[in-house]
Design a protein around this motif. Structure first.
Motif, short mmCIF file in Angstrom:
data_model
loop_
_atom_site.label_atom_id
_atom_site.label_comp_id
_atom_site.label_asym_id
_atom_site.label_seq_id
_atom_site.Cartn_x
_atom_site.Cartn_y
_atom_site.Cartn_z
N VAL A 381 0.83 -1.20 0.00
CA VAL A 381 0.00 0.00 0.00
C VAL A 381 0.87 1.26 0.00
N ALA A 382 1.96 1.23 0.79
CA ALA A 382 2.86 2.39 0.82
C ALA A 382 3.51 2.61 -0.54
N LEU A 383 3.92 1.55 -1.20
CA LEU A 383 4.54 1.67 -2.53
C LEU A 383 3.52 2.15 -3.57
N PHE A 384 2.31 1.61 -3.50
CA PHE A 384 1.27 2.06 -4.42
C PHE A 384 0.97 3.55 -4.22
N ALA A 385 0.92 3.98 -2.97
CA ALA A 385 0.64 5.39 -2.68
C ALA A 385 1.74 6.30 -3.23
N ALA A 386 3.01 5.89 -3.05
CA ALA A 386 4.12 6.69 -3.57
C ALA A 386 4.09 6.74 -5.10
N GLY A 387 3.82 5.61 -5.74
CA GLY A 387 3.73 5.58 -7.20
C GLY A 387 2.58 6.43 -7.71
N LEU A 388 1.46 6.35 -7.01
CA LEU A 388 0.30 7.14 -7.41
C LEU A 388 0.59 8.64 -7.28
N ALA A 389 1.33 9.03 -6.24
CA ALA A 389 1.69 10.43 -6.07
C ALA A 389 2.57 10.92 -7.22
N LEU A 390 3.49 10.09 -7.68
CA LEU A 390 4.33 10.47 -8.82
C LEU A 390 3.51 10.59 -10.10
N PHE A 391 2.57 9.68 -10.29
CA PHE A 391 1.71 9.77 -11.47
C PHE A 391 0.86 11.04 -11.43
N ALA A 392 0.37 11.38 -10.23
CA ALA A 392 -0.43 12.59 -10.10
C ALA A 392 0.40 13.83 -10.41
N PHE A 393 1.64 13.84 -9.92
CA PHE A 393 2.54 14.96 -10.22
C PHE A 393 2.77 15.09 -11.72
N LEU A 394 3.01 13.97 -12.39
CA LEU A 394 3.25 14.01 -13.84
C LEU A 394 1.99 14.46 -14.58
N ALA A 395 0.83 14.03 -14.12
CA ALA A 395 -0.41 14.42 -14.78
C ALA A 395 -0.66 15.91 -14.64
N VAL A 396 -0.40 16.48 -13.47
CA VAL A 396 -0.59 17.93 -13.27
C VAL A 396 0.38 18.71 -14.15
N HIS A 397 1.63 18.24 -14.21
CA HIS A 397 2.61 18.91 -15.08
C HIS A 397 2.20 18.86 -16.54
N LEU A 404 5.31 16.03 -21.32
CA LEU A 404 5.84 15.29 -20.19
C LEU A 404 7.25 15.75 -19.81
N THR A 405 7.96 16.32 -20.77
CA THR A 405 9.31 16.81 -20.52
C THR A 405 9.24 18.03 -19.61
N PRO A 406 10.11 18.19 -18.65
CA PRO A 406 11.29 17.34 -18.34
C PRO A 406 11.05 16.38 -17.18
N HIS A 407 9.82 15.95 -16.95
CA HIS A 407 9.52 15.11 -15.77
C HIS A 407 9.06 13.71 -16.16
N LYS A 408 9.65 13.20 -17.25
CA LYS A 408 9.33 11.82 -17.61
C LYS A 408 9.78 10.84 -16.52
N TRP A 409 10.82 11.25 -15.78
CA TRP A 409 11.35 10.37 -14.72
C TRP A 409 10.26 10.00 -13.72
N ALA A 410 9.30 10.93 -13.48
CA ALA A 410 8.24 10.66 -12.52
C ALA A 410 7.37 9.49 -12.99
N GLY A 411 7.13 9.42 -14.29
CA GLY A 411 6.34 8.32 -14.82
C GLY A 411 7.05 6.98 -14.66
N PHE A 412 8.38 6.97 -14.99
CA PHE A 412 9.14 5.72 -14.84
C PHE A 412 9.23 5.31 -13.37
#
Length: 453
Positions: A381-397, A404-412
């Motif tokens: 659950v903790a890992l899913f939450a962290a991954g979901l937070a990164l996806f949310a950050f990339l989606a807002v950007h 997606l540039t320069p935050h493609k790293w967040a998706g990976f």
């Protein structure tokens, strides 16, 4: 031990100086053991110095005139002895060397001192408050045989006073000498306790396990564990025995913090550390505990049959979790104890960082063994939450910048965390199956122990 070679020798006091320590080599023991015909050889070793030659001579020596004088005024060097393991000998102690004993012969071949300090069993004139053997005439505590375990490491300053304060209803005392470098084992054996010797310091948890195995051999109905450092009063043992005898609990433990009026003096760090540990163990077990680190406890034989511990550093928190997960009834009893040791410093909690590290490792491993799915599901659950937070950050950007540039790293990184979460969830399912198998195996072991009685 009934067939003992008797030998009466004169012991002129002018020929024997003050007894001194000596280590007998394996070669010397081998010659003596091979030359005697009896099953048990009784040795009394003393030194005298040949002043002219300056040599050290080994001679027979009776322990005392008061107890070993024969009918004709000579010393009787025969004594009934209780073997106590490989400990440093003293020349004025008796020793037993059983013939064809592989453990003794092996130790002798290695050049170690073998059972050269075994005490004579007390006669009726000097009877200890406990016995190293079976004695049906002894007081019985409410139809229950009591055995006390004392793990000890360099406790020569307090072991004697602890043993002498044992109540008369204690049937057996087992002292586990965890690699002491002082006279702890010698003093305990001299006072009649059954001594289990560790060749090196293995930790309180390992000493506790050795004591439990020996306590099973005594046939005790209730086993009490307490420290040998003078923090606990042996007269309080009955406070832990009563709940077990009356059927109110299978495991009774002293609580230092349950009653605010008897909280012992200790440093603030240790006080808050104990409270935090109690809250942590209580949260894992699903009930409130006030003190999970006190080493003054009593166990019914049925509870001990269900106890399976693996931690060597300590056993206190692991035993709480082990009993809680198996549904064993636990009762805390408010008992006033010393907040600090009578002598020296604690070998377990002396280094708080070391204590926190090893204790946390034992707790995590115990929780992993009995509740693996909860542990790994929480990690997932903790890992899913962290991954979901990164996806949310990339989606807002992406919504703001249209790229997606320069935050493609967040998706990976988010995808990687989701993969780790999925792996932890799968691992939790697999280990949960192993936990069920473990529980079944422990139930089988428990039934086998019951049949073995």
């Amino acid at each position: 031990m009934d067939d003992v070679h008797r030998r009466v020798v004169p012991c002129p006091p002018d020929r024997v100086d003050e007894p001194q320590k000596q280590r007998i080599s394996g070669r010397h023991l081998g010659r003596n053991a091979a030359s005697l015909r009896d099953d048990v050889v009784v040795l009394h070793v003393a030194f005298r110095r040949n002043r002219r030659a300056g040599e050290r001579v080994v001679e027979p020596y009776a322990e005392s005139e008061e107890e070993n004088d024969g009918e004709d005024g000579r010393h009787d060097e025969t004594a009934r002895l209780a073997p106590t393991g490989n400990v440093q000998c003293r020349c004025n102690h008796a020793a037993t060397i059983p013939r064809n004993d592989s453990s003794v012969n092996g130790a002798a071949d290695a050049g170690k001192c073998v059972d050269l300090e075994g005490p004579r069993r007390y006669n009726e004139r000097k009877r200890p408050p406990f016995s190293s053997g079976n004695d049906e005439a002894r007081p019985v505590y409410k139809n229950s045989r009591i055995c006390v375990i004392l793990p000890a490491y360099n406790e020569e300053a307090t072991i004697a006073s602890t043993l002498e304060a044992m109540p008369p209803y204690v049937d057996h005392v087992v002292v586990v000498d965890d690699g002491s470098r002082d006279a702890t084992a010698e003093i305990a054996a001299r006072l009649g306790a059954r001594v289990v010797k560790h060749e090196r310091n293995r930790g309180v948890g390992a000493a506790f396990n050795s004591g439990i195995r020996t306590a099973h051999e005594t046939g005790a109905d209730i086993v009490v564990n307490m420290d040998a450092d003078g923090q606990f009063n042996p007269t309080d043992i009955s406070k832990l025995l009563d709940p077990i005898v009356e059927g109110r609990a299978a495991f009774a433990t002293a609580s230092r913090f349950m009653d605010p009026r008897i909280v012992p003096r200790m440093s603030r760090v240790k006080y808050w550390g104990n409270l935090f540990m109690s809250r942590l163990i209580g949260g894992i077990a699903g009930r409130r505990f006030y003190d999970v680190s006190c080493g003054f406890r009593a166990y019914s034989r049925d509870a001990l049959d269900q106890l399976n511990l693996f931690g060597k550093f300590t056993y206190t928190q692991e035993s709480f979790l082990n009993f809680a997960f198996k549904g064993v009834s636990i009762l805390e009893v408010p008992i006033e104890v010393r907040g600090t040791r009578a002598h020296g410093r604690s070998r377990v909690a002396g280094n708080l960082l070391k204590y926190a590290y090893y204790t946390a490792k034992i707790i995590v491993r115990t929780y992993r063994d009995y509740r693996p799915f909860r542990l790994f599901a929480a990690a997932a659950v903790a890992l899913f939450a962290a991954g979901l937070a990164l996806f949310a950050f990339l989606a807002v950007h992406y919504a703001r910048a249209g790229a997606l540039t320069p935050h493609k790293w967040a998706g990976f990184a988010g995808a990687f965390l989701f993969m780790l979460g999925t792996a932890n969830l799968f691992l939790g399912f697999v280990l949960d199956m192993f936990a069920r198998m473990r529980i079944n195996q422990e139930q089988i072991l428990y039934r086998l122990k019951k049949l073995d009685k």
